[in-house]
Structures are given as structure tokens and as C-alpha cells.
Design a protein around this motif. Sequence first.
Motif, short mmCIF file in Angstrom:
data_model
loop_
_atom_site.label_atom_id
_atom_site.label_comp_id
_atom_site.label_asym_id
_atom_site.label_seq_id
_atom_site.Cartn_x
_atom_site.Cartn_y
_atom_site.Cartn_z
N CYS A 193 1.00 -1.37 -0.11
CA CYS A 193 -0.06 -0.12 0.08
C CYS A 193 1.10 1.00 0.18
O CYS A 193 1.84 0.94 0.65
N CYS A 234 -0.86 4.27 0.66
CA CYS A 234 -1.24 5.39 1.76
C CYS A 234 -0.24 6.65 1.91
O CYS A 234 0.50 5.30 2.43
N CYS A 280 0.96 3.97 5.09
CA CYS A 280 1.76 3.25 4.55
C CYS A 280 3.43 4.14 4.40
O CYS A 280 3.90 2.90 4.46
N HIS A 324 -5.54 5.09 6.02
CA HIS A 324 -5.04 3.90 4.76
C HIS A 324 -6.12 3.04 4.62
O HIS A 324 -6.88 2.56 3.41
ZN LIG Z 1 -2.13 1.99 3.44
#
Ligand SMILES: [Zn+2]
Length: 364
Positions: free
Chosen positions: A300, A302, A305, A331
Motif C-alpha cells: 500500500c 497511502c 503506510c 489507510h
Molecule cells: Zn496504507
Amino acid sequence: MKFEFKIIHTDNNARVCEMIIGSKRIETPIFLPVATKGCVKLITWQELKEIGYNATITNALILYFKPGLDVIEKFKSIHEFFGFDGVIFTDSGGFQMIRAGFLERIHEDYAVFRSPFDNSRHKITPEFIVEIQKRLKSDIFMPLDICPRYDMNYNRIKEATIRTVKWAKKCKKILDGNVMFGIIQGGVFLDLRKYCTKELLDLDFHGYAIGGLSVGEPKDLMYKVLKFNVKLLPEEKPRYFMGLGSIEDIFKCISLGIDIFDSSFPTRNARHDTVYTSSGKIIINRAKYKYDRRPLDESCSCFTCRNYTRAYLHHLSKVNEFLYKRLLTIHNLYFIKKILDEIKKAIKQNYFEEMLKENLKTKN
Ligand SMILES: [Zn+2]
């Protein structure tokens, strides 16, 4: 208001479509983050847009209670008041009827609600719900429907369904060129679903929402009714399943031909320590994440993350610092958006069925 709906690509029953509302465009399947009281909990409209969300659903009845139409009418529209220029759906209060404390009584031509903010009483007619939405200037209106509780008997659900149809007719009559989706009720009774769908199709709404499911009935039964109901809907109109948001359900519903979803599930899950990952759900306050240097999901990208480890988020949850709830919300919303983007790609390239089978193996 200009409204167009076009199927771009199909893969069995799953489909990618384009919807144009005024000058705005959205591509389906789409997930609408829920902003019942005027915001998606713990996240800004700018953050939502950065993640890639350009549509939301808020609630006309709740906004009427607070801040009140006099406040919102100081602005050009609900969009300017929120600071969000995407597509705004407004729900009508039908769903609030099954939530404790809201509904006092349903009469033949109106419902009496209690404001959750100050317990004041309000007589709400179907016509008034349309009036509220006109004054909010939202993009997609919903009629006042009656969402019965799952455990009500056949006769009571029949009565609610007949009234939902009657109220939908009243709402449609005073629409004045605005866009509205009809909401199909009927509980888990196929004959009532059929009756309600036929009556609402005759009214020729811009799209159709399936309401009154995912309200406590067993999942098998929900899918049986949903499959039956979707088959009664025309291809050329958008289909919206209200109030469903687990990743597994989103996959299954898209495979049946649903285009639009909304749910507070991903944001509520985040506030209760639960996040989606490519290998299934994780609960971040569990001891096993105490020393975990990995991000929530290694695939991920985002904001959360990219910047934070599981160990740090675990720590924040243990000391009850609210920041982790915000980071988990970012997230989860990003994760759902990414999955929907992957689903659209799969439909366009005709491998959605394989993707569906693969996904049902993980536990999100
Ligand atoms: Zn994430």
C-alpha cells in the motif's frame, strides 16, 4: 440537471459505467464514503480527494436538524458549505427509521422524527424531504422511504412497502428537473420486492437503490433477495446497494451487477483498530504488532503506510492517542479505493471472475 449513464464495459454481470451529473463525472463501480453529519469521520475533504474520492453521501434529514437550512442557505450549496466540489448524494431519513431514538411514528402521509441533537419533534412529509434537498442543492436526491426492521412480520413490511411507493410518487412529482434515485424496499419478501420494483420503474427514476437489505438478515438470504431484485432492474440505469461495505461483499455485489455502494464500515473499523491488508484483516492493538517494523500493508502506498510502522500505530492505540484512528481511517479508505480501481481494470480486461475467486480466499 443533466444526467447521463453509459455502460463502458461488461464482464459477465460486472460492469464499468460512466455517470454524468451536471458538469461532474464519476466512473462506477464506486464506493461512497459516508458523511452523515457533514464529514467523513476523522478525515478532511481534501484528504478524501487526494485519495481519489470524488463522491460522498450525506443525510438531508440530519443536516436539516443541524446546522439547519438557514445556515446552509448562506452558502451557494452544500458543496460550498462542506468545501467539497465532488458529487454529493443526499439520503432521506428512511434508514434512520430503524435506528433507535430517531423515529417516533409513521403516519399515512408523513413520519414524525426526533432530532438526535435536542430531542425536538419534527413532522416530515415526503415532499418536505425533496424541498430540503432542493435547498441543499445536492447532486443526487433520494426519496423518503420506509426502511422496515428485518424482524417485522409480512403484513407490516407490506404496508411499509406500499407507503414507500406512494411516497416515491409524491417525491417524483415535485422533482423539478433534479436527479433522484428510487429506493426499493420489500424486506426479504420476493413478491413485495417485485411489486415495489415494478411501481418504481414505472416512475422512471434516474437510478435505483436497493434499500432495506443488510439490516440484520442472514447473509445467504440477503444474497438471495439481492440476486432476485437486481434481475428486475434495467441494464441502462445505475444500481446502488445502500449500506454495504465489507470488501468481500463489494466483490460479490459487483459480480451481480451493482454499481454504487456506501458504508460507514471502513471508517468505523479503523476507529476500532481494524485495518484491511492484502492478506486479510489485522487488528493493530494485538501484542504481535508491538515490534513490527512493517507498514500496515507492504503493497500500500497511502500516507499512513508511507510514513508509519505497525509498531508505532500499535503504540498509539495502546496509549489511546487519537492520531492512530485518523491514520487507520486514511489507510482503509485508500485500500478500498485501490481495490475498486483494480476491479475496474479487471472488468475492462475481462478477468474479474478470476480476481473475485482469488479475493474470496483472503479475510477482509
Ligand atoms: Zn496504507
